[in-house]
Scaffold this active site. Structure first.
Site, mmCIF file in Angstrom:
data_model
loop_
_atom_site.group_PDB
_atom_site.id
_atom_site.type_symbol
_atom_site.label_atom_id
_atom_site.label_comp_id
_atom_site.label_asym_id
_atom_site.label_seq_id
_atom_site.Cartn_x
_atom_site.Cartn_y
_atom_site.Cartn_z
ATOM 1 N N HIS A 1 35.626 36.086 -50.922
ATOM 2 C CA HIS A 1 35.415 37.306 -51.706
ATOM 3 C C HIS A 1 36.398 38.371 -51.231
ATOM 4 O O HIS A 1 36.601 38.555 -50.030
ATOM 5 C CB HIS A 1 33.969 37.795 -51.513
ATOM 6 C CG HIS A 1 33.677 39.104 -52.171
ATOM 7 N ND1 HIS A 1 33.507 40.270 -51.454
ATOM 8 C CD2 HIS A 1 33.521 39.442 -53.472
ATOM 9 C CE1 HIS A 1 33.244 41.261 -52.298
ATOM 10 N NE2 HIS A 1 33.255 40.790 -53.520
ATOM 11 N N HIS B 1 41.222 46.864 -53.520
ATOM 12 C CA HIS B 1 39.807 47.024 -53.860
ATOM 13 C C HIS B 1 39.672 48.378 -54.546
ATOM 14 O O HIS B 1 39.724 49.421 -53.905
ATOM 15 C CB HIS B 1 38.951 46.954 -52.593
ATOM 16 C CG HIS B 1 37.501 46.738 -52.884
ATOM 17 N ND1 HIS B 1 36.507 46.958 -51.958
ATOM 18 C CD2 HIS B 1 36.876 46.304 -54.002
ATOM 19 C CE1 HIS B 1 35.343 46.674 -52.494
ATOM 20 N NE2 HIS B 1 35.538 46.279 -53.725
#
Length: 594
Positions: A125, A171
């Site tokens: 992830h 991110h």
């Protein structure tokens, strides 16, 4: 303490630490049974390997090769051929690397010709992050490291750069520093098949305009060339097999949606909601049970609404949004992802004419299990379910992977940047099948003739087998740790925790006594673990050093897939908090299935 006294104590500790371990009484007894006059020849070694170790296919030449290797390691073959071993040589063999608890790495032995949906796949992830989820750097280095460890699913969040003419990986809506997409793609190309020949899936979290999607298509096509698996814009009717996709790159993403711009990083209120940094224990919290209550969260007040409106993961792309996307980009997508409108029932609907990927957060999955557990298992028999960590895990911690695996989820996505017990279990699962990154799901998760026949991990089941584990001794800390690492003035006090991570009925942890003041601890304790679902059981092993004045010190861990354990007396190498194997630290253990 005077300087002279301290020097004497230090020298005493050095002499004590270097004393070789004494073979346990059970090892001495077994050696006596399979030897004659203190000598074990190749035929006697073969009999031991067959009757105690369960290795009935060892040839006379193999046995002789083992003896030669042991004697060479002990420097006993320098001047003459010695075709036998004594007790010390036998013990050296048992505790050596050749006597591992699993089949040698890279020996893939499962059927690899079933569709991708029939396998658990080693999944990361936010694969590009070097640390926490909020402010760490983005880099291709974690991607390279993940691929070298055998991870087969890499996630990239792709955003426009500041001038909107190129693509960055970062991110979004955080303080993470970006890395160029092309750098990540090239690193994937160079390292994809270092650890495994089986396919690498790149999941793209897309926040791009159509013109940048076209640029991504060009980058991906030029970087991967002939190794890119691209079946066209239509959804597959069935996923190909890992065997047919060897050394291929697969793109998975949602149907394109309208362009999203990055927002400012979370403020103090949002950051405080995300919780602590998770360093309450040096080796991480105990793994949360499958039976635990679902945590209340504003995002989870209405599961159907959360699934339908979740912008942090895949959203259902309709035909209108696809009209505005680059066609060459859509053609790249081999595994279509999306959350159809209509809530949970529609999300889990099985379409006989096409297969797809669905993503749920760990919390969404746990809540869905309460009402749709069997529907999830049925969905994963043809389709792929990806589970990802909840947003509050800014410290890159993880969750219990058995929650997803026991319901058939193939891509249980983990933060690989940190460490902790959940990550150790993940690493243990993918030591199976030669460490190739694909583990065949048990048949009961793949076959069902009716709704009542679908597997329920919390249903009462009979015991299939009992695993008996004997913990004999440990050694190697005196090579890998400093004299004063555990205690300043005395040798360490080690104890071992051993148990099972699995379905709720099988999950348990037990503990040996503490071996006081000993760098080579001896326990000689037996434990029995009745298993209702051994196909999903991971053996957990941890060693800690007892500290009377504070928190116990971490001294090593290992997790092993129970269904691949080799019976008999085995040398179990231990790993550090991040899963890296120590040079010397190991346990001597015995595994028996009753």
């Amino acid at each position: 303490m005077s300087r002279q006294t301290y020097k004497v104590c230090f020298c005493f500790r050095r002499r004590f630490r270097l004393a070789p371990p004494e073979p346990p009484s059970q090892v001495k007894s077994i050696f006596k049974r399979y030897s004659e006059n203190g000598i074990m020849d190749p035929d006697q070694l073969r009999r031991f390997l067959a009757e105690v170790q369960g290795e009935g296919n060892v040839s006379p030449e193999d046995a002789l090769g083992i003896i030669d290797r042991i004697n060479q390691q002990r420097h006993l073959n320098v001047f003459h051929q010695r075709r036998w071993i004594d007790l010390d040589g036998f013990f050296s063999f048992l505790i050596g690397e050749i006597n591992s608890p699993l089949l040698p790495r890279h020996k893939v032995h499962q059927d690899m010709n079933a569709p991708l949906a029939h396998y658990f796949i080693h999944t990361s992830h936010n694969s590009y992050l070097t640390g926490n989820q909020l402010s760490s750097d983005c880099s291709d280095v974690p991607i390279i490291n993940a691929l070298k460890r055998g991870i087969r699913v890499i996630e990239l969040d792709i955003w426009p750069n500041s001038t909107k003419d190129d693509i960055h990986v970062l991110h979004g809506r955080t303080l993470t520093t970006p890395v160029e997409l092309i750098k990540c793609l090239r690193s994937i190309r160079e390292n994809a098949f270092v650890a495994s020949e089986y396919p690498v899936v790149i999941t793209l979290e897309d926040h791009l305009t159509p013109d940048l999607q076209a640029k991504v298509a060009q980058m991906v096509t030029e970087t991967f060339g002939e190794i890119l698996f691209s079946p066209g814009p239509e959804c597959l009717k069935e996923f190909p097999s890992p065997e047919s996709l060897k050394r291929r790159i697969i793109i998975s993403t949602k149907p394109p949606k309208e362009y999203l711009t990055a927002k400012d990083a979370p403020g103090k209120d949002a950051e405080s909601k995300k919780g602590s940094t998770g360093d309450e224990e040096a080796w991480g919290k105990e793994v949360r049970s499958l039976k635990g209550p679902v945590e209340d969260d504003d995002e989870m007040d209405d599961l159907d609404e959360a699934i339908e409106d979740d912008d942090s993961e895949e959203d259902g792309g309709d035909s209108k949004s696809q009209k505005h996307s680059a066609p060459e980009y859509r053609r790249l997508i081999a595994i279509h992802a999306g959350k159809p409108k209509g809530g949970l029932d529609e999300c889990l609907r099985v379409d006989p004419d096409k297969v797809r990927r669905l993503s749920l957060s760990e919390q969404q999955l746990e809540k869905a299990i309460e009402t749709h557990g069997k529907a999830i298992v049925r969905f994963t028999q043809r389709n792929i379910l990806r589970v990802y960590p909840k947003g509050v895990r800014i410290d890159s911690s993880n969750y219990n992977p058995l929650i997803g695996w026991s319901h058939g989820a193939q891509m249980v996505a983990f933060n690989m940047q940190g460490y902790g017990r959940s990550l150790w279990i993940m690493q243990g699962m993918f030591r199976a099948n030669g460490g190739c990154g694909y583990v065949k799901k048990p048949d009961f998760l793949l076959k069902s003739s009716s709704q009542d026949d679908i597997f329920d991990p919390e249903a009462p089941l009979p015991v299939k087998t009992t695993l008996k584990v004997t913990v004999y001794l440990g050694e190697g800390w005196y090579y890998d740790f400093g004299d004063t690492h555990f205690d300043v003035y005395s040798p360490p006090d080690f104890y071992t925790r051993v148990g099972i991570a699995g379905v709720p009925a099988d999950t348990v942890m037990k503990k040996t006594k503490t071996s006081e003041d000993n760098w080579v601890p001896s326990w000689n304790e037996e434990f029995e673990f009745p298993l209702t679902v051994p196909e999903l059981a991971i053996l957990r092993i941890e060693v800690h050093e007892y500290d009377m004045s504070g928190k116990d010190d971490f001294a090593g861990q290992s997790c092993l897939p129970v269904w691949e354990l080799r019976q008999g007396i085995r040398s179990v190498p231990l790993h550090d908090r991040k899963g890296e194997k120590y040079n010397s630290v190991k346990l001597l253990m015995r595994f028996e299935f009753l």
